[in-house]
Design a protein around this motif. Structure first.
Motif, PDB file in Angstrom:
ATOM      1  N   LYS A  64       0.837  -1.208   0.000  1.00  3.89           N
ATOM      2  CA  LYS A  64       0.000   0.000   0.000  1.00  3.89           C
ATOM      3  C   LYS A  64       0.871   1.258   0.000  1.00  3.89           C
ATOM      4  O   LYS A  64       0.534   2.258  -0.642  1.00  3.89           O
ATOM      5  CB  LYS A  64      -0.958  -0.012   1.184  1.00  3.89           C
ATOM      6  CG  LYS A  64      -2.068  -1.037   1.026  1.00  3.89           C
ATOM      7  CD  LYS A  64      -2.978  -1.068   2.235  1.00  3.89           C
ATOM      8  CE  LYS A  64      -4.084  -2.089   2.049  1.00  3.89           C
ATOM      9  NZ  LYS A  64      -4.985  -2.167   3.211  1.00  3.89           N
ATOM     10  N   GLU A  65       1.987   1.212   0.725  1.00  4.14           N
ATOM     11  CA  GLU A  65       2.913   2.343   0.711  1.00  4.14           C
ATOM     12  C   GLU A  65       3.507   2.535  -0.677  1.00  4.14           C
ATOM     13  O   GLU A  65       3.650   3.671  -1.146  1.00  4.14           O
ATOM     14  CB  GLU A  65       4.031   2.130   1.731  1.00  4.14           C
ATOM     15  CG  GLU A  65       3.597   2.306   3.166  1.00  4.14           C
ATOM     16  CD  GLU A  65       4.713   2.032   4.159  1.00  4.14           C
ATOM     17  OE1 GLU A  65       5.888   2.341   3.834  1.00  4.14           O
ATOM     18  OE2 GLU A  65       4.423   1.505   5.238  1.00  4.14           O
ATOM     19  N   LEU A  66       3.866   1.427  -1.329  1.00  2.00           N
ATOM     20  CA  LEU A  66       4.376   1.513  -2.701  1.00  2.00           C
ATOM     21  C   LEU A  66       3.343   2.144  -3.627  1.00  2.00           C
ATOM     22  O   LEU A  66       3.679   2.964  -4.484  1.00  2.00           O
ATOM     23  CB  LEU A  66       4.747   0.124  -3.230  1.00  2.00           C
ATOM     24  CG  LEU A  66       6.036  -0.499  -2.750  1.00  2.00           C
ATOM     25  CD1 LEU A  66       6.190  -1.909  -3.318  1.00  2.00           C
ATOM     26  CD2 LEU A  66       7.228   0.354  -3.146  1.00  2.00           C
ATOM     27  N   GLN A  67       2.091   1.749  -3.453  1.00  2.00           N
ATOM     28  CA  GLN A  67       1.023   2.301  -4.276  1.00  2.00           C
ATOM     29  C   GLN A  67       0.910   3.817  -4.059  1.00  2.00           C
ATOM     30  O   GLN A  67       0.777   4.576  -5.020  1.00  2.00           O
ATOM     31  CB  GLN A  67      -0.302   1.616  -3.945  1.00  2.00           C
ATOM     32  CG  GLN A  67      -1.435   2.018  -4.856  1.00  2.00           C
ATOM     33  CD  GLN A  67      -2.703   1.233  -4.569  1.00  2.00           C
ATOM     34  OE1 GLN A  67      -2.947   0.804  -3.440  1.00  2.00           O
ATOM     35  NE2 GLN A  67      -3.506   1.030  -5.592  1.00  2.00           N
ATOM     36  N   ALA A 147      -5.956  -0.313 -11.130  1.00  2.00           N
ATOM     37  CA  ALA A 147      -7.056  -1.248 -10.852  1.00  2.00           C
ATOM     38  C   ALA A 147      -6.509  -2.648 -10.579  1.00  2.00           C
ATOM     39  O   ALA A 147      -6.930  -3.324  -9.629  1.00  2.00           O
ATOM     40  CB  ALA A 147      -8.032  -1.271 -12.026  1.00  2.00           C
ATOM     41  N   ALA A 148      -5.570  -3.091 -11.399  1.00  6.07           N
ATOM     42  CA  ALA A 148      -4.990  -4.425 -11.220  1.00  6.07           C
ATOM     43  C   ALA A 148      -4.200  -4.507  -9.915  1.00  6.07           C
ATOM     44  O   ALA A 148      -4.251  -5.521  -9.211  1.00  6.07           O
ATOM     45  CB  ALA A 148      -4.092  -4.773 -12.410  1.00  6.07           C
ATOM     46  N   PHE A 149      -3.487  -3.444  -9.579  1.00  6.33           N
ATOM     47  CA  PHE A 149      -2.688  -3.444  -8.354  1.00  6.33           C
ATOM     48  C   PHE A 149      -3.591  -3.496  -7.122  1.00  6.33           C
ATOM     49  O   PHE A 149      -3.313  -4.231  -6.173  1.00  6.33           O
ATOM     50  CB  PHE A 149      -1.786  -2.206  -8.312  1.00  6.33           C
ATOM     51  CG  PHE A 149      -0.729  -2.281  -7.256  1.00  6.33           C
ATOM     52  CD1 PHE A 149       0.428  -3.015  -7.466  1.00  6.33           C
ATOM     53  CD2 PHE A 149      -0.875  -1.626  -6.047  1.00  6.33           C
ATOM     54  CE1 PHE A 149       1.413  -3.100  -6.492  1.00  6.33           C
ATOM     55  CE2 PHE A 149       0.096  -1.704  -5.063  1.00  6.33           C
ATOM     56  CZ  PHE A 149       1.238  -2.444  -5.296  1.00  6.33           C
ATOM     57  N   THR A 150      -4.675  -2.740  -7.156  1.00 10.34           N
ATOM     58  CA  THR A 150      -5.638  -2.775  -6.055  1.00 10.34           C
ATOM     59  C   THR A 150      -6.220  -4.176  -5.914  1.00 10.34           C
ATOM     60  O   THR A 150      -6.331  -4.703  -4.807  1.00 10.34           O
ATOM     61  CB  THR A 150      -6.762  -1.746  -6.295  1.00 10.34           C
ATOM     62  OG1 THR A 150      -6.151  -0.433  -6.334  1.00 10.34           O
ATOM     63  CG2 THR A 150      -7.802  -1.791  -5.191  1.00 10.34           C
ATOM     64  N   GLN A 151      -6.543  -4.780  -7.030  1.00 10.89           N
ATOM     65  CA  GLN A 151      -7.077  -6.161  -7.018  1.00 10.89           C
ATOM     66  C   GLN A 151      -6.018  -7.116  -6.463  1.00 10.89           C
ATOM     67  O   GLN A 151      -6.334  -8.031  -5.695  1.00 10.89           O
ATOM     68  CB  GLN A 151      -7.487  -6.555  -8.426  1.00 10.89           C
ATOM     69  CG  GLN A 151      -8.172  -7.890  -8.514  1.00 10.89           C
ATOM     70  CD  GLN A 151      -8.577  -8.216  -9.944  1.00 10.89           C
ATOM     71  OE1 GLN A 151      -8.203  -7.562 -10.890  1.00 10.89           O
ATOM     72  NE2 GLN A 151      -9.343  -9.275 -10.083  1.00 10.89           N
TER      73      GLN A 151
END
Length: 158
Positions: A64-67, A147-151
């Motif tokens: 999440k930090e990376l995001q 979207a893919a990263f959140t998934q």
């Protein structure tokens, strides 16, 4: 042995058929869920380099930090890349396309890396019209990656 009456036999057959239908529906539902999961994974794999992300799979907070860092870098670099292309400044366009590419490599954002790499090359060639034409593709790639990263994070949390 006692023989069942015709009515009893019909009732048993109907009960058996109802059970078969119910079991068949459950099987179909499971097959559909597996197929949906497979499709979601394929979409994720189109956007994400899972080899890169698997190194951090156990640490959801770090992901999440990376995001957040990726979003910060995007918000900082993308407008400046666009501005540099509009003002025909090849060194700046290269610098900001390189920033986006580097950050995307660290995140495993395949399509973003692909477009950002093309933008780097176009910057070196001072091909500003083509850079401006590719910027919507970069935005789309970023949206799909997000979207893919959140998934992916959600799948790791499960």
């Amino acid at each position: 042995p006692k023989r069942n009456t015709r009515a009893e036999t019909t009732h048993l057959l109907c009960s058996f058929c109802v059970c078969l239908v119910a079991r068949g529906r459950q099987t179909l539902d499971r097959q559909r869920e597996r197929e949906k999961a497979k499709q979601r994974k394929q979409k994720m794999e189109e956007q994400l380099n899972l080899d890169v992300l698997s190194e951090f799979a156990g640490d959801v907070e770090f992901l999440k930090e990376l995001q957040t860092l990726f979003q910060f870098e995007w918000e900082k670099s993308y407008p400046k890349l666009k501005e540099a292309a509009e003002e025909k400044k090849s060194d700046e366009a290269y610098h900001f396309s390189h920033n986006i590419k580097s950050c995307s490599l660290n995140m495993g954002a395949k399509k973003v890396v692909e477009v950002a790499t093309a933008l780097e090359t176009l910057s070196r060639q001072s091909n500003f019209d083509e850079i401006l034409a590719k910027l919507p593709s970069l935005e789309t790639a970023r949206e799909q990656f997000e979207a893919a990263f959140t998934q992916y994070i959600e799948s790791v949390e499960e």
